[in-house]
Enzyme design. Structure first.
Site, PDB file in Angstrom:
ATOM      1  CB  THR A 147      -0.906   0.091   1.299  1.00  0.00           C
ATOM      2  OG1 THR A 147      -1.666   1.213   1.310  1.00  0.00           O
ATOM      3  CG2 THR A 147      -0.173  -0.309   2.504  1.00  0.00           C
ATOM      4  CE1 TYR A 184      -3.828  -3.732   5.125  1.00  0.00           C
ATOM      5  CE2 TYR A 184      -4.252  -1.246   4.721  1.00  0.00           C
ATOM      6  CZ  TYR A 184      -3.863  -2.546   4.128  1.00  0.00           C
ATOM      7  OH  TYR A 184      -3.660  -2.762   2.991  1.00  0.00           O
ATOM      8  CE  LYS A 188      -1.008  -5.605   2.798  1.00  0.00           C
ATOM      9  NZ  LYS A 188      -0.899  -6.757   1.899  1.00  0.00           N
TER      10      LYS A 188
END
Length: 396
Positions: A147, A184, A188
């Site tokens: 991301t 979250y 990544k």
């Protein structure tokens, strides 16, 4: 040759699997544990577009697109024995890894969700890496969607991958620092570091595709039949900001912009995101990369207020009258941050942006017109608290 697409039941994974299967004669295996359906149900919401079972989807893919090379297996990538079985039976030459718990707000609910998100996302990626290494599949091209959120919001142009650092008389290229802002996004950041390590230690070819905020209700493949629709989440936890704004317009509410809303965020249409992953996946074996490459999967940054205004304008074309309203910002953020992000490598991969933001939003409303009641019945899942408070005051 076989290609595995993880997260094959998801918003991005499903249309990517369809596109790849339509672009190659190789076997394409979709892998998913169907958890996304459970997570959205857990927070009291639904997809605006009704989602067919995987069996129905595959039948439609064969009937509509003639795809006999597309199949599905249900399983959990955090189970190492399952990953080993995938590698040993299917011997993939390419893995497109889109599976993850993808919601920053969901990961922020409490410690339990934060722990789950980090364990789920990072263990799945580690299992894939070691599955390839320990099953002698180190030539397999591993493509992961991480991301752009790993970058945070720095006050200088974001590089496509590494950056050069200098100290005294020495200089070297180093990975961009992890400045993620949620549990979250930090998964990544860790994945990005682990992918770099996997290439360094095991020589696995890696494409780290750092995905921007992805919007859109479908692709040319999914629009061909209602059974092929991909999901469209619009709730606070799993719906991206553009989709929540569209849901507000459909339900007859104003589009809520916090503060000035001049801060820019990176966006990409679902169509352009799917195209890039497909091009990486179907590259001829003799042209497949053997390096570690980072792509910023973004077409352009858009300010929140521009996004809201565009959505409001397009909404009126479909009979949804709404306005952009500014509310006091409850968040601690720079409302004027002018994000700049390099994307030359990704732009060259897809041949340039194919869908403008306005075109993508128009396609969203074409789809949501038939989903009005489904959205209205779950309005408590996407209305921000500032709007709920004002409506409560007006009702008194």
């Amino acid at each position: 040759m076989s290609i595995i697409v993880t997260g094959g039941d998801g918003y991005l994974g499903w249309p990517t699997g369809l596109r790849i299967a339509s672009e190659t004669d190789d076997r394409v295996l979709l892998v998913d544990n169907l958890a996304r359906r459970e997570w959205v149900s857990e927070v009291g919401s639904v997809s605006a577009t009704p989602i067919a079972s995987m069996e129905t989807r595959l039948t439609a893919a064969q009937e509509v697109h003639g795809l006999r090379n597309l199949s599905f297996v249900q399983g959990d990538l955090t189970d190492r024995s399952f990953v080993d079985e995938l590698c040993q039976i299917h011997e993939p030459q390419v893995i497109v890894h889109t599976a993850a718990q993808p919601s920053a707000p969901y990961s922020q609910i409490n410690g339990e969700r934060a722990n789950y998100t980090q364990q789920n996302n990072m263990q799945a990626t580690r299992n894939l890496v070691f599955g390839l290494h320990e099953n002698d599949l180190v030539d397999t091209h591993l493509i992961e969607t991480t991301t752009t959120g790993v970058y945070g919001a720095p006050e200088f142009p974001i590089p496509e991958g590494g950056t050069v650092m200098e100290h005294q008389d020495s200089r070297d290229e180093v990975p961009f620092p992890a400045m993620a802002g949620s549990w979250y996004h930090m998964t990544k950041s860790h994945d990005a570091a682990n992918l770099r390590l996997a290439h360094s230690q095991f020589d696995i070819p890696i494409s780290d595709v750092r995905t921007a905020i992805t919007y859109g209700a479908g692709t040319k493949e999914t629009r061909a039949d209602d059974r092929l629709m991909t999901r469209f989440d619009f709730d606070y936890y799993f719906g991206v900001v553009a989709h929540r704004f569209a849901a507000q317009a459909v339900a007859g509410y104003p589009i809520t912009v916090y503060g000035k809303g001049k801060q820019r965020k990176p966006f990409i249409s679902l169509e352009d995101a799917v195209e890039g992953l497909t091009r990486l996946a179907v590259t001829d074996s003799d042209e497949r990369p053997d390096d570690h490459v980072v792509y910023n999967q973004v077409t352009r940054p858009i300010s929140i207020v521009e996004m809201g205004t565009t959505i409001a304008d397009v909404a009126t074309e479909f009979g949804f009258n709404t306005d952009v309203e500014h509310f006091e910002n409850p968040r601690d953020e720079d409302e004027t941050h002018k994000m700049e992000i390099e994307n030359n490598r990704y732009a060259n991969l897809i041949g340039g942006q194919s869908v403008t933001f306005e075109e993508g939003i128009r396609e969203v409303f074409e789809t949501l017109t038939d989903c009005t009641e489904r959205i209205k019945s779950h309005e408590d899942r996407f209305l921000p608290s500032v709007l709920e408070d004002r409506l409560a005051e007006e009702a008194e």
